[in-house]
Design a protein around this motif. Structure first.
Motif, PDB file in Angstrom:
ATOM      1  N   ASN A  71       0.821  -1.222   0.000  1.00 33.63           N
ATOM      2  CA  ASN A  71       0.000   0.000   0.000  1.00 33.63           C
ATOM      3  C   ASN A  71       0.849   1.264   0.000  1.00 33.63           C
ATOM      4  OD1 ASN A  71      -2.411  -1.522   0.120  1.00 33.63           O
ATOM      5  ND2 ASN A  71      -2.152  -1.765   2.319  1.00 33.63           N
ATOM      6  N   ALA A  72       1.963   1.221  -0.691  1.00 34.73           N
ATOM      7  CA  ALA A  72       2.869   2.368  -0.735  1.00 34.73           C
ATOM      8  C   ALA A  72       2.261   3.485  -1.575  1.00 34.73           C
ATOM      9  CB  ALA A  72       4.206   1.944  -1.339  1.00 34.73           C
ATOM     10  N   GLU A  73       2.627   4.711  -1.240  1.00 35.83           N
ATOM     11  CA  GLU A  73       2.238   5.848  -2.062  1.00 35.83           C
ATOM     12  C   GLU A  73       3.310   6.005  -3.120  1.00 35.83           C
ATOM     13  OE1 GLU A  73       1.441   9.395   0.150  1.00 35.83           O
ATOM     14  OE2 GLU A  73       0.265   8.311   1.628  1.00 35.83           O
ATOM     15  N   CYS A  74       2.933   5.837  -4.375  1.00 29.91           N
ATOM     16  CA  CYS A  74       3.899   5.852  -5.453  1.00 29.91           C
ATOM     17  C   CYS A  74       3.570   6.932  -6.472  1.00 29.91           C
ATOM     18  CB  CYS A  74       3.901   4.498  -6.181  1.00 29.91           C
ATOM     19  SG  CYS A  74       4.341   3.115  -5.123  1.00 29.91           S
ATOM     20  N   GLN A  75       4.615   7.514  -7.038  1.00 30.74           N
ATOM     21  CA  GLN A  75       4.419   8.450  -8.141  1.00 30.74           C
ATOM     22  C   GLN A  75       4.093   7.636  -9.385  1.00 30.74           C
ATOM     23  OE1 GLN A  75       7.751  11.283  -8.484  1.00 30.74           O
ATOM     24  NE2 GLN A  75       8.452  10.470  -6.525  1.00 30.74           N
ATOM     25  N   THR A  76       3.231   8.174 -10.263  1.00 32.74           N
ATOM     26  CA  THR A  76       2.864   7.421 -11.464  1.00 32.74           C
ATOM     27  C   THR A  76       4.021   7.364 -12.460  1.00 32.74           C
ATOM     28  OG1 THR A  76       1.782   9.414 -12.266  1.00 32.74           O
ATOM     29  CG2 THR A  76       0.371   7.719 -11.328  1.00 32.74           C
ATOM     30  N   THR A  77       4.849   8.400 -12.487  1.00 34.09           N
ATOM     31  CA  THR A  77       6.038   8.350 -13.338  1.00 34.09           C
ATOM     32  C   THR A  77       7.221   8.888 -12.546  1.00 34.09           C
ATOM     33  OG1 THR A  77       5.624  10.543 -14.264  1.00 34.09           O
ATOM     34  CG2 THR A  77       4.764   8.670 -15.508  1.00 34.09           C
ATOM     35  N   VAL A  78       8.389   8.346 -12.816  1.00 37.02           N
ATOM     36  CA  VAL A  78       9.611   8.817 -12.167  1.00 37.02           C
ATOM     37  C   VAL A  78      10.682   8.992 -13.235  1.00 37.02           C
ATOM     38  CG1 VAL A  78       9.200   7.801  -9.898  1.00 37.02           C
ATOM     39  CG2 VAL A  78      10.372   6.466 -11.651  1.00 37.02           C
ATOM     40  N   LYS A  79      11.643   9.836 -12.941  1.00 39.29           N
ATOM     41  CA  LYS A  79      12.777  10.022 -13.832  1.00 39.29           C
ATOM     42  C   LYS A  79      14.034   9.824 -13.004  1.00 39.29           C
ATOM     43  CE  LYS A  79      14.474  12.994 -17.469  1.00 39.29           C
ATOM     44  NZ  LYS A  79      14.202  14.128 -18.330  1.00 39.29           N
ATOM     45  N   VAL A  80      14.906   8.975 -13.487  1.00 37.77           N
ATOM     46  CA  VAL A  80      16.155   8.705 -12.775  1.00 37.77           C
ATOM     47  C   VAL A  80      17.316   9.021 -13.696  1.00 37.77           C
ATOM     48  CG1 VAL A  80      15.172   6.954 -11.249  1.00 37.77           C
ATOM     49  CG2 VAL A  80      16.143   6.256 -13.435  1.00 37.77           C
ATOM     50  N   SER A  81      18.442   9.364 -13.087  1.00 43.26           N
ATOM     51  CA  SER A  81      19.626   9.646 -13.889  1.00 43.26           C
ATOM     52  C   SER A  81      20.833   8.986 -13.243  1.00 43.26           C
ATOM     53  CB  SER A  81      19.840  11.148 -14.034  1.00 43.26           C
ATOM     54  OG  SER A  81      19.996  11.743 -12.774  1.00 43.26           O
ATOM     55  N   LYS A  82      21.868   8.796 -14.043  1.00 44.52           N
ATOM     56  CA  LYS A  82      23.110   8.219 -13.533  1.00 44.52           C
ATOM     57  C   LYS A  82      24.259   8.800 -14.340  1.00 44.52           C
ATOM     58  CE  LYS A  82      23.413   4.049 -16.390  1.00 44.52           C
ATOM     59  NZ  LYS A  82      23.533   2.601 -16.378  1.00 44.52           N
ATOM     60  N   PRO A  83      25.457   8.764 -13.783  1.00 41.82           N
ATOM     61  CA  PRO A  83      26.608   9.275 -14.525  1.00 41.82           C
ATOM     62  C   PRO A  83      26.841   8.452 -15.787  1.00 41.82           C
ATOM     63  CG  PRO A  83      27.161   8.883 -12.220  1.00 41.82           C
ATOM     64  CD  PRO A  83      25.803   8.308 -12.448  1.00 41.82           C
ATOM     65  N   CYS A  84      27.277   9.114 -16.828  1.00 42.60           N
ATOM     66  CA  CYS A  84      27.624   8.395 -18.057  1.00 42.60           C
ATOM     67  C   CYS A  84      28.904   7.611 -17.807  1.00 42.60           C
ATOM     68  CB  CYS A  84      27.873   9.376 -19.202  1.00 42.60           C
ATOM     69  SG  CYS A  84      26.447  10.388 -19.599  1.00 42.60           S
ATOM     70  N   SER A  85      28.936   6.387 -18.292  1.00 40.74           N
ATOM     71  CA  SER A  85      30.163   5.614 -18.129  1.00 40.74           C
ATOM     72  C   SER A  85      31.084   5.938 -19.294  1.00 40.74           C
ATOM     73  CB  SER A  85      29.850   4.122 -18.082  1.00 40.74           C
ATOM     74  OG  SER A  85      29.147   3.742 -19.244  1.00 40.74           O
ATOM     75  N   PRO A  86      32.341   6.192 -19.008  1.00 43.43           N
ATOM     76  CA  PRO A  86      33.265   6.488 -20.108  1.00 43.43           C
ATOM     77  C   PRO A  86      33.419   5.254 -20.984  1.00 43.43           C
ATOM     78  CG  PRO A  86      34.462   6.217 -18.056  1.00 43.43           C
ATOM     79  CD  PRO A  86      32.990   6.160 -17.719  1.00 43.43           C
ATOM     80  N   LYS A  87      33.369   5.457 -22.265  1.00 43.39           N
ATOM     81  CA  LYS A  87      33.489   4.315 -23.179  1.00 43.39           C
ATOM     82  C   LYS A  87      34.972   3.984 -23.350  1.00 43.39           C
ATOM     83  CE  LYS A  87      29.201   4.592 -25.535  1.00 43.39           C
ATOM     84  NZ  LYS A  87      28.452   4.439 -26.744  1.00 43.39           N
ATOM     85  N   VAL A  88      35.325   2.805 -22.903  1.00 39.56           N
ATOM     86  CA  VAL A  88      36.699   2.348 -23.027  1.00 39.56           C
ATOM     87  C   VAL A  88      36.707   1.227 -24.048  1.00 39.56           C
ATOM     88  CG1 VAL A  88      38.683   1.359 -21.825  1.00 39.56           C
ATOM     89  CG2 VAL A  88      37.167   2.951 -20.633  1.00 39.56           C
ATOM     90  N   LYS A  89      37.307   1.486 -25.160  1.00 39.54           N
ATOM     91  CA  LYS A  89      37.358   0.456 -26.208  1.00 39.54           C
ATOM     92  C   LYS A  89      38.654  -0.326 -26.037  1.00 39.54           C
ATOM     93  CE  LYS A  89      34.467   2.625 -29.629  1.00 39.54           C
ATOM     94  NZ  LYS A  89      34.326   3.111 -30.996  1.00 39.54           N
ATOM     95  N   LYS A  90      38.501  -1.630 -25.933  1.00 42.25           N
ATOM     96  CA  LYS A  90      39.682  -2.490 -25.832  1.00 42.25           C
ATOM     97  C   LYS A  90      40.031  -2.958 -27.233  1.00 42.25           C
ATOM     98  CE  LYS A  90      38.921  -4.213 -21.176  1.00 42.25           C
ATOM     99  NZ  LYS A  90      38.724  -5.363 -20.327  1.00 42.25           N
ATOM    100  N   THR A  91      41.268  -2.829 -27.564  1.00 44.84           N
ATOM    101  CA  THR A  91      41.716  -3.310 -28.877  1.00 44.84           C
ATOM    102  C   THR A  91      42.491  -4.596 -28.672  1.00 44.84           C
ATOM    103  OG1 THR A  91      43.657  -1.914 -28.749  1.00 44.84           O
ATOM    104  CG2 THR A  91      41.784  -1.025 -29.940  1.00 44.84           C
ATOM    105  N   ARG A  92      42.300  -5.505 -29.588  1.00 44.45           N
ATOM    106  CA  ARG A  92      42.980  -6.802 -29.466  1.00 44.45           C
ATOM    107  C   ARG A  92      44.471  -6.640 -29.723  1.00 44.45           C
ATOM    108  NH1 ARG A  92      38.997 -11.217 -32.275  1.00 44.45           N
ATOM    109  NH2 ARG A  92      37.305 -10.956 -30.800  1.00 44.45           N
ATOM    110  N   GLY A  93      45.247  -7.460 -29.041  1.00 42.40           N
ATOM    111  CA  GLY A  93      46.672  -7.472 -29.282  1.00 42.40           C
ATOM    112  C   GLY A  93      47.459  -6.533 -28.377  1.00 42.40           C
TER     113      GLY A  93
END
Length: 95
Positions: A71-93
Motif C-alpha cells: 500500500n505504498a504511495e507511489c508516483q505514477t512516473t519517475v525520472k532517474v539519472s546516472k553518470p555516463c560511463s566512459p566508453k573504453v574500447k579495448k583493442t585486441r593485441g
C-alpha cells in the motif's frame, strides 16, 4: 510481510514483521541507501537510457508505475539519472 523499518536513520539494516498463520516473527531486511529508497516499494517499467548529456555528464530515463507494494504511495512516473560511463574500447593485441 510488513514494511522494512530501518534501525537507524532512513536506510540500511532494519527489521520487518513476517506473519505466518498465527505466528509473527521479526526478520532482517535492508533498505538501500541510494535513489531507489524513495521508490523501493514501487515497481516501475523503465524505458531505455537516453543519450549522455555532455553538460552534466549524466543520462536519464523515465519509468511508469507498474504496481505498488505494501500500500505504498507511489508516483505514477519517475525520472532517474546516472553518470555516463566512459566508453573504453579495448583493442585486441595490446598488453
Amino acid at each position: 510481510y510488513g514494511k522494512c523499518v530501518p534501525e537507524h536513520g532512513d536506510c540500511g539494516d532494519g527489521l520487518r514483521e513476517a506473519t505466518c498463520k498465527d505466528r509473527t516473527d521479526k526478520i532482517h531486511c535492508k533498505i538501500p541507501c541510494n535513489w531507489k529508497k524513495d521508490i523501493s516499494d514501487c515497481k516501475y517499467k523503465f524505458g531505455p537510457w537516453g543519450s549522455c548529456d555532455a553538460a552534466t555528464n549524466t543520462k536519464s530515463r523515465s519509468g511508469t508505475l507498474k504496481r505498488a507494494l505494501f500500500n505504498a504511495e507511489c508516483q505514477t512516473t519517475v525520472k532517474v539519472s546516472k553518470p555516463c560511463s566512459p566508453k573504453v574500447k579495448k583493442t585486441r593485441g595490446e598488453t
